[in-house]
Design a protein around this motif. Structure first.
Motif, PDB file in Angstrom:
ATOM      1  N   ASP A 191      57.704  21.258  35.760  1.00  0.00           N
ATOM      2  CA  ASP A 191      56.395  20.584  35.453  1.00  0.00           C
ATOM      3  C   ASP A 191      56.117  20.396  33.901  1.00  0.00           C
ATOM      4  OD1 ASP A 191      55.572  20.976  38.417  1.00  0.00           O
ATOM      5  OD2 ASP A 191      54.968  22.880  37.897  1.00  0.00           O
ATOM      6  N   PHE A 241      47.989  21.692  43.948  1.00  0.00           N
ATOM      7  CA  PHE A 241      48.818  22.447  43.058  1.00  0.00           C
ATOM      8  C   PHE A 241      49.648  23.426  43.781  1.00  0.00           C
ATOM      9  CE2 PHE A 241      46.053  20.791  39.568  1.00  0.00           C
ATOM     10  CZ  PHE A 241      46.966  20.234  38.589  1.00  0.00           C
ATOM     11  N   ALA A 242      48.760  24.162  44.508  1.00  0.00           N
ATOM     12  CA  ALA A 242      49.598  25.348  45.569  1.00  0.00           C
ATOM     13  C   ALA A 242      50.680  24.850  46.332  1.00  0.00           C
ATOM     14  CB  ALA A 242      48.656  26.051  46.351  1.00  0.00           C
ATOM     15  N   TYR A 287      53.879  23.440  44.280  1.00  0.00           N
ATOM     16  CA  TYR A 287      54.481  24.501  43.587  1.00  0.00           C
ATOM     17  C   TYR A 287      56.053  24.649  44.060  1.00  0.00           C
ATOM     18  CZ  TYR A 287      55.768  29.264  41.845  1.00  0.00           C
ATOM     19  OH  TYR A 287      56.191  30.369  41.145  1.00  0.00           O
ATOM     20  N   GLU A 288      56.971  24.590  43.206  1.00  0.00           N
ATOM     21  CA  GLU A 288      58.410  24.683  43.198  1.00  0.00           C
ATOM     22  C   GLU A 288      58.886  23.866  44.369  1.00  0.00           C
ATOM     23  OE1 GLU A 288      59.185  29.047  44.232  1.00  0.00           O
ATOM     24  OE2 GLU A 288      59.280  29.410  42.146  1.00  0.00           O
ATOM     25  N   ARG A 292      50.748  28.719  38.077  1.00  0.00           N
ATOM     26  CA  ARG A 292      51.997  27.974  38.799  1.00  0.00           C
ATOM     27  C   ARG A 292      52.632  26.853  37.909  1.00  0.00           C
ATOM     28  NH1 ARG A 292      48.472  30.061  42.401  1.00  0.00           N
ATOM     29  NH2 ARG A 292      49.089  30.394  44.474  1.00  0.00           N
ATOM     30  N   ILE A 293      51.606  26.282  36.814  1.00  0.00           N
ATOM     31  CA  ILE A 293      52.343  25.121  36.221  1.00  0.00           C
ATOM     32  C   ILE A 293      53.156  25.861  35.201  1.00  0.00           C
ATOM     33  CG2 ILE A 293      51.478  23.501  34.442  1.00  0.00           C
ATOM     34  CD1 ILE A 293      51.039  22.681  37.192  1.00  0.00           C
ATOM     35  N   HIS A 335      54.870  28.369  35.085  1.00  0.00           N
ATOM     36  CA  HIS A 335      56.093  29.088  35.572  1.00  0.00           C
ATOM     37  C   HIS A 335      57.551  28.331  35.474  1.00  0.00           C
ATOM     38  CE1 HIS A 335      58.434  31.318  39.003  1.00  0.00           C
ATOM     39  NE2 HIS A 335      58.844  31.636  37.884  1.00  0.00           N
ATOM     40  N   HIS A 336      57.245  27.120  35.744  1.00  0.00           N
ATOM     41  CA  HIS A 336      58.352  26.262  35.653  1.00  0.00           C
ATOM     42  C   HIS A 336      58.034  24.869  35.035  1.00  0.00           C
ATOM     43  CE1 HIS A 336      60.503  28.644  38.825  1.00  0.00           C
ATOM     44  NE2 HIS A 336      59.584  28.530  39.556  1.00  0.00           N
TER      45      HIS A 336
END
Length: 244
Positions: free
Chosen positions: A101, A186-187, A190-191, A222-223, A225-226
């Motif tokens: 992201d 967003f959820a 995620y990934e 979440r944002i 993390h990656h």
């Protein structure tokens, strides 16, 4: 005068891209004069190019860009890159393959939305696919889909694109219902997708956008993390070129 192997191959290669039968193409590629075969090859190549252009236009039409942009002439001077990400990495779209992201954060008018729009254009041209929403338009779209009983289908369509852009997060606060709908996007992403967010607000102020510090913290978690933070600083392009 016999038809050259190179000219005959042009007819076959172009025709196969048009889903024509190889045996028929090979036969007709040697039936006419060189000028006739040249004409046939030109026609088939034009048909191939037309179909390719249509395939490229379809993802762009679904993307929802209000004003498609490119990186031609883009002013990079306001951009501050994080470790591990530079201009070439961005233009290669390698972050999409890693489902990373990006948060484009900074001053108004410094090129955040332009960058996000141009990334969508690249993703559509290269066919991973992209969707573009302002935060407010995303809420309206999801709310309408829910009221019409098709929220799951709408969410699935949004989730198919490799790149999801949410523009202008923080320009307008979200009500509690809208915040919940955006949080679910967003959820879900995620990934699974790369999300690009443009915002003029630091993370510490996202609670005011979602109306709930815990929900904002869950989104940020979440944002980051990656994700990578690309910062923009400078004078507004619109102000520099204003008539007033």
């Amino acid at each position: 005068m016999p038809v050259s192997d190179g000219l005959a191959r042009r007819v076959v290669d172009a025709g196969r891209r048009c889903s024509l039968t190889t045996s028929v193409l090979e036969e007709w590629a040697r039936r006419g004069t060189p000028k006739q075969i040249e004409y046939l090859a030109g026609y088939l190549e034009a048909e191939r190019d037309s179909r390719d252009a249509s395939r490229r236009a379809q993802p762009l039409g679904r993307c929802g860009l209000p004003a498609p942009k490119t990186f031609d002439g883009y002013d990079w001077s306001a951009v501050s890159w994080p470790d591990g990400l530079g201009r070439e990495d961005l233009l290669s779209l390698s972050f999409l393959e890693r489902r990373e992201d990006l948060v484009l954060m900074g001053d108004v008018g410094t090129g955040k939305t332009h960058m996000a729009s141009a990334l969508c254009r690249l993703a559509c041209d290269r066919r991973p696919g992209a969707r573009f929403f302002t935060a407010s338009s995303l809420v309206m779209r999801l709310r309408r889909a829910r009221d019409e009983g098709r929220l799951d289908r709408e969410a699935a369509q949004i989730g198919r694109a490799a790149l999801l852009v949410i523009d202008e997060l923080g320009f307008l606060p979200l009500d509690a219902d809208g915040a919940r709908l955006v949080f679910q996007v967003f959820a879900d992403a995620y990934e699974r997708q790369s999300v690009v967010i443009t915002t003029n607000l630091e993370f510490s102020r996202w609670g005011s956008v979602f109306g709930d510090d815990q929900m904002a913290a869950a989104v940020i978690d979440r944002i980051v993390h990656h994700g990578r933070l690309v910062q923009f600083k400078g004078e507004s392009y619109r102000v520099r070129h204003a008539l007033m």
